[in-house]
Structure formats: structure tokens, C-alpha cells
Design an enzyme around this catalytic site. Structure first.
Site, short mmCIF file in Angstrom:
data_model
loop_
_atom_site.label_atom_id
_atom_site.label_comp_id
_atom_site.label_asym_id
_atom_site.label_seq_id
_atom_site.Cartn_x
_atom_site.Cartn_y
_atom_site.Cartn_z
N ASP A 270 80.61 63.22 55.90
CA ASP A 270 81.11 62.74 54.58
C ASP A 270 82.64 61.68 54.93
O ASP A 270 83.39 62.15 55.67
CB ASP A 270 81.44 64.01 53.66
CG ASP A 270 81.81 63.35 52.23
OD1 ASP A 270 80.80 63.89 51.44
OD2 ASP A 270 82.93 62.73 51.83
N ASN B 281 75.19 68.99 44.16
CA ASN B 281 75.65 68.93 42.94
C ASN B 281 74.55 68.24 42.22
O ASN B 281 74.02 67.23 42.72
CB ASN B 281 76.77 67.93 42.67
CG ASN B 281 78.01 68.68 43.47
OD1 ASN B 281 78.19 69.90 43.22
ND2 ASN B 281 78.89 67.97 44.25
N HIS C 50 71.35 64.81 48.19
CA HIS C 50 72.30 65.30 49.43
C HIS C 50 72.58 66.67 49.31
O HIS C 50 73.09 67.21 48.33
CB HIS C 50 73.55 64.25 49.50
CG HIS C 50 74.11 64.33 48.34
ND1 HIS C 50 73.89 63.39 47.32
CD2 HIS C 50 75.35 64.63 48.09
CE1 HIS C 50 74.83 63.35 46.32
NE2 HIS C 50 75.76 64.30 46.83
#
Ligand code: 5GP
Ligand code: ZN
Length: 112
Positions: A30, A85, A98
Site C-alpha cells: 500500500d 471496505n 482489494h
């Protein structure tokens, strides 16, 4: 999808720090890590979020969880969190499915 950030990362049009890759999925660090270990695992096929998973594409999700378990073993992660999310209110900012893998610090529950 041509206007999708993560499809561009898969295509190599946007650079990323690869953690793992196979025919079905891609894992990369990330860009704004929220823990000492923070990588994302994504399907190579564009799926907008968990809300778009059904019988036609759930195989890649099962595969991704096998990959996550394997990567965690290889990296010696004994405790980690897997997060996806769904929707803006839940914090989704990139609309390509993801799974965040986070580890290396104490984490609270419930999440904020
Ligand atoms: P979300 O907010 O949708 O659950 O997660 C999207 C994640 O993608 C965020 O943690 C964000 O830091 C990460 N991200 C956004 N743009 C890029 C990028 O260009 N490269 C990488 N490696 N990560 C990104
Ligand atoms: Zn995409």
C-alpha cells in the site's frame, strides 16, 4: 477497466511494489501504509467490490484467501488483519476489489 487505478497497476501503467503475482491475482505494498506490514491483494479481473461477488467470480476470492494465508506464512505473520471496505461510508476509495493485509502493530476492535 480503462479508468481504474488498480487495473492500471496490474497493467504496469502505474508502478507498484510487487509482493506476489500469479495468473489470477496481484499483491503489492500500500502506498500509504497503516501498519508496519500493509499490502493489498487484488484480482486481475476487475470486480468493483465484495458487493459484486457472485457465483461467477467467487473462485478468485477463495484463491486470494489461499494466497493471503501463504504470504502470511512466508512473512512469518502470526497475527494480522484482512480488511475489505465496501462503499464510501465504509472507507472504500478505490473501486476495484482489494483485501488489505495489515500486521505488525496492536490493533483495536471495533474499528473506528
Ligand atoms: P480503500 O480505501 O479503497 O479501502 O483502499 C485503497 C488503498 O489503496 C488505500 O489504502 C490507499 O493507500 C491505496 N492506494 C491508493 N492509490 C494507490 C497507488 O497508486 N498505489 C498503491 N500502491 N496504493 C494505492
Ligand atoms: Zn479495476
Amino acid at each position: 477497466m480503462s479508468d481504474c487505478l488498480f487495473c492500471k497497476i496490474i497493467a504496469g501503467e502505474i508502478p507498484s511494489a510487487k509482493v506476489y503475482e500469479d495468473a489470477l491475482c496481484y499483491a503489492f505494498s500500500d502506498i500509504a501504509p497503516q501498519a508496519p506490514v500493509h499490502f493489498l491483494v487484488i484480482p486481475k479481473a476487475h470486480i468493483a467490490s465484495v458487493s459484486q461477488v457472485d457465483g461467477s467470480n467467487s473462485g478468485v476470492v477463495a484463491h486470494i484467501f489461499e494466497v493471503i494465508a501463504q504470504l502470511a506464512k512466508e512473512q512469518g505473520l502470526e497475527s494480522y488483519r484482512v480488511v475489505s471496505n465496501i462503499g464510501e461510508q465504509a472507507g472504500q476509495s478505490v473501486f476495484h476489489l482489494h483485501f488489505h493485509v495489515l500486521s505488525g502493530r496492536d490493533m483495536t476492535w471495533p474499528p473506528g
